[in-house]
Structures are given as structure tokens and as C-alpha cells.
Design a protein around this motif. Structure first.
Motif, PDB file in Angstrom:
ATOM      1  N   VAL A 181     104.545  15.321  25.604  1.00 23.87           N
ATOM      2  CA  VAL A 181     104.394  16.718  25.251  1.00 23.87           C
ATOM      3  C   VAL A 181     105.548  17.199  26.308  1.00 23.87           C
ATOM      4  CG1 VAL A 181     103.585  19.174  25.428  1.00 23.87           C
ATOM      5  CG2 VAL A 181     102.393  17.150  24.414  1.00 23.87           C
ATOM      6  N   LEU A 188     109.107  19.167  25.056  1.00 18.25           N
ATOM      7  CA  LEU A 188     109.316  20.476  25.139  1.00 18.25           C
ATOM      8  C   LEU A 188     110.278  20.691  26.549  1.00 18.25           C
ATOM      9  CD1 LEU A 188     105.597  21.922  24.836  1.00 18.25           C
ATOM     10  CD2 LEU A 188     107.405  21.882  23.179  1.00 18.25           C
ATOM     11  N   ILE A 189     110.496  19.761  27.332  1.00 24.32           N
ATOM     12  CA  ILE A 189     111.160  20.099  28.616  1.00 24.32           C
ATOM     13  C   ILE A 189     112.258  19.211  28.585  1.00 24.32           C
ATOM     14  CG2 ILE A 189     111.165  20.309  30.797  1.00 24.32           C
ATOM     15  CD1 ILE A 189     108.295  21.119  31.105  1.00 24.32           C
TER      16      ILE A 189
END
Length: 328
Positions: free
Chosen positions: A43, A47-48
């Protein structure tokens, strides 16, 4: 004739294993932990890590709305943007684009003003609520309420109060005999208005954090200071402030980073077209990416520069605090 002898410290040191070998050993020993962490890593990567890597890449190109890949009906138009190296960074940092340093100056003023007001007002309220006070629990709930309100809701409410024709502030000024103020139109009053909203939203966090720090200070220190004849100001200076130092260091650093990147208040309060002279770096980067002519490379460059400045600030701030702690 000399006889070569091995250094005992070197001879006793085991051979350093590679990273992959250590990871394989760790996986064999703690596979269940790796299995639990893997979803979080995926994740975070999606997302980053990917957006950050994509932003770094775009900052080295001349990507904009005209040369990125696009779909027009059934026709796919490939990307034609070029790799330009450090040209974007040079154009921004040299001041050639004419926007970076004025907005950096206002961003610094905005951040320092808000954090100083956050901390001083939060400290005053926390010291007030730390005393034995009738109805203290009610006051605490009322003072924490602004923190519970979503920023976009608070911003729209404040925007109505700042309205030059029907807002409550101009109504009060009218009762006092003053003329109306164009809070959201004049450049200077825009800055005053957004600082007021951000202070209202940020004080509860500071107050709660400092209140926790105050309650962690031993009452015996105050009693000892009173027995030594210390005045209230001396007790505040030599007992309260040193006792709050760990909490203060953390909340000031967090408050600085959050305020430096505070996007919704300025964007929602002033709007995209009305905030050209009151934009901070983050809102300007947003306008570059999603404005009338989308400059993806410029927005990515601003984003990487903002990230770099905050990383440098965090590192030097922590080092300064560590030196102060070591010197005590």
C-alpha cells in the motif's frame, strides 16, 4: 625479517554478509512477520513510493498539457516530452520563473506566524486548564471542538463570516463606527484572514499536547521552587518551560511541517483566481498542475523542492535539539 600478523580485532570480526543473504535469513526466521508487513509495504509503495518516484522523474522533463500522452477518441497520441535534466530546478532556484522567492517568503511568514500563535495561545490555554477551575471539563471540550471540525467545513463558515457585505466581522466593525473591510479581496487582509482561520484550527492540538506535558511535570518541582522563593515568572521559566521541552520540540516540528503544507485553508478560503498574491508554495504547485495551462514538470519540481526543504528542516531541527539535550 618481519612476520605478518593479523589484527586480533579484525581476525575476530565475522565476515559481513550481503543484504540479500540477511533478508533471506530474516525471512526464514520471521516469515510470519514479513507476511503481516507485506500488505502495508504494498500500500505504501502504491500510494507514496510510486507517485514520489513519478514526480521526481517528471521534474527532469518538460512535461505539460500539450506533450503528455492522451486519448482523443479512438486515437492514442504518445507522449513527446523530453528529458531536460536540471533545467527546471535551475529555472526555479535562480528566480528565472519570478514566482518562487516571493511565494517562499510568504510561505515562511505564514508558517512562522501560525506556529508562534499556535504555540503561545495553546500554552496559555493549557496553563489555564491545568489549574483547578470550576467547569474545567466543559472548557476543555469547548476548546477542543475546533479540532473536531473538518477543515473544509470550518473554512466555508469562516468565509461567510469574512463576507464584506453580510459577514459578522464587518457588522461588528460597523457597530463600532468603522468602515467595511474587504477581507477576501485585499491582498494584505487575505493574509490576515487565512492566518486567523489556521490559528483557530490549530490551537486545540497545541493545547492538548502541551496540557499533557504540563501534567507530566512533577508538582514537587514547583513546591521546591516555591520553598526557594521563586516568583511565578521564575517558576514558569525554570520549571515549566524546561519540563515542556520534549513536548514542545515535537509539536513545533509537526506544526511547522503541517502549516508549511496547509493547502485547504488558502485554496478554499480565497479560491484559485482570487489568491494569486496570497498563495503559498503548495497552492502554487497545485495551480501549476491543474490550472488553465497544466505544467506537470513545474508542479513536480516545486513538489520536490518543498519536500527537500522540509527534510532539511527536520534533520537540522532534530540535530539542534539533540545538541541542546547533550549540553544539559
Amino acid at each position: 625479517m618481519k612476520t605478518a600478523t593479523a589484527d586480533p580485532a579484525t581476525a575476530a570480526r565475522p565476515a559481513r554478509t550481503g543484504l540479500l543473504t540477511r533478508m533471506k535469513r530474516s525471512y526464514d526466521r520471521h516469515w510470519y512477520a514479513w507476511a503481516m508487513v507485506l500488505p502495508v509495504v504494498l500500500v505504501i509503495g502504491v500510494l507514496i513510493a510510486y507517485p514520489l518516484g513519478r514526480g521526481v522523474y517528471l521534474s527532469f522533463t518538460d512535461a505539460n498539457e500539450l506533450n503528455v500522452a492522451k486519448q482523443l477518441g479512438a486515437t492514442e497520441i504518445p507522449a513527446t516530452y523530453q528529458f531536460v535534466g536540471l533545467d527546471n530546478y535551475w529555472r526555479v532556484l535562480s528566480g528565472a520563473d519570478g514566482e518562487f522567492y516571493p511565494k517562499l517568503w510568504w510561505t515562511v511568514v505564514w508558517t512562522v506566524s501560525c506556529v508562534v500563535l499556535h504555540y503561545t495561545i495553546g500554552l496559555a490555554l493549557a496553563m489555564l486548564l491545568n489549574r483547578r477551575l470550576k467547569g474545567r471539563s466543559v472548557y476543555r471540550v469547548l476548546l477542543i471542538l475546533p479540532w473536531a471540525v473538518p477543515p473544509f467545513v470550518a473554512t466555508y463558515v469562516w468565509r461567510m463570516m469574512y463576507n464584506s457585505e453580510s459577514g459578522i466581522f464587518n457588522a461588528v466593525l460597523g457597530k463600532l463606527g468603522f468602515g467595511p473591510v474587504d477581507w477576501l479581496g485585499d491582498s494584505l487582509m487575505q493574509k490576515v484572514a487565512v492566518i486567523g482561520v489556521n490559528v483557530w484550527l490549530g490551537v486545540p492540538f497545541m493545547m492538548v499536547a502541551i496540557l499533557g506535558g504540563l501534567q507530566a511535570i512533577s508538582s514537587e518541582q514547583y513546591e521546591a521552587a516555591e520553598m526557594d522563593g521563586a516568583s511565578p515568572w521564575q517558576r514558569f521559566r525554570h520549571v515549566t518551560l524546561p519540563g515542556l521541552r520534549p513536548v514542545s520540540a515535537t509539536v513545533i516540528m509537526l506544526g511547522t511541517i503541517w502549516t508549511f503544507n496547509m493547502f485547504p485553508i488558502i485554496y478554499l478560503m480565497l479560491g484559485e483566481a482570487n489568491a494569486l498574491n496570497s498563495e503559498i508554495l503548495v497552492t502554487y504547485a497545485y495551480r501549476l498542475a491543474f490550472g488553465s495551462v497544466r505544467d506537470y514538470a513545474g508542479a513536480a519540481t516545486y513538489g520536490i523542492i518543498i519536500l527537500s526543504m522540509l527534510l532539511v528542516f527536520a534533520v537540522f531541527y532534530r540535530r539542534l535539539l539533540n545538541r541542546q539535550e547533550a549540553a544539559r
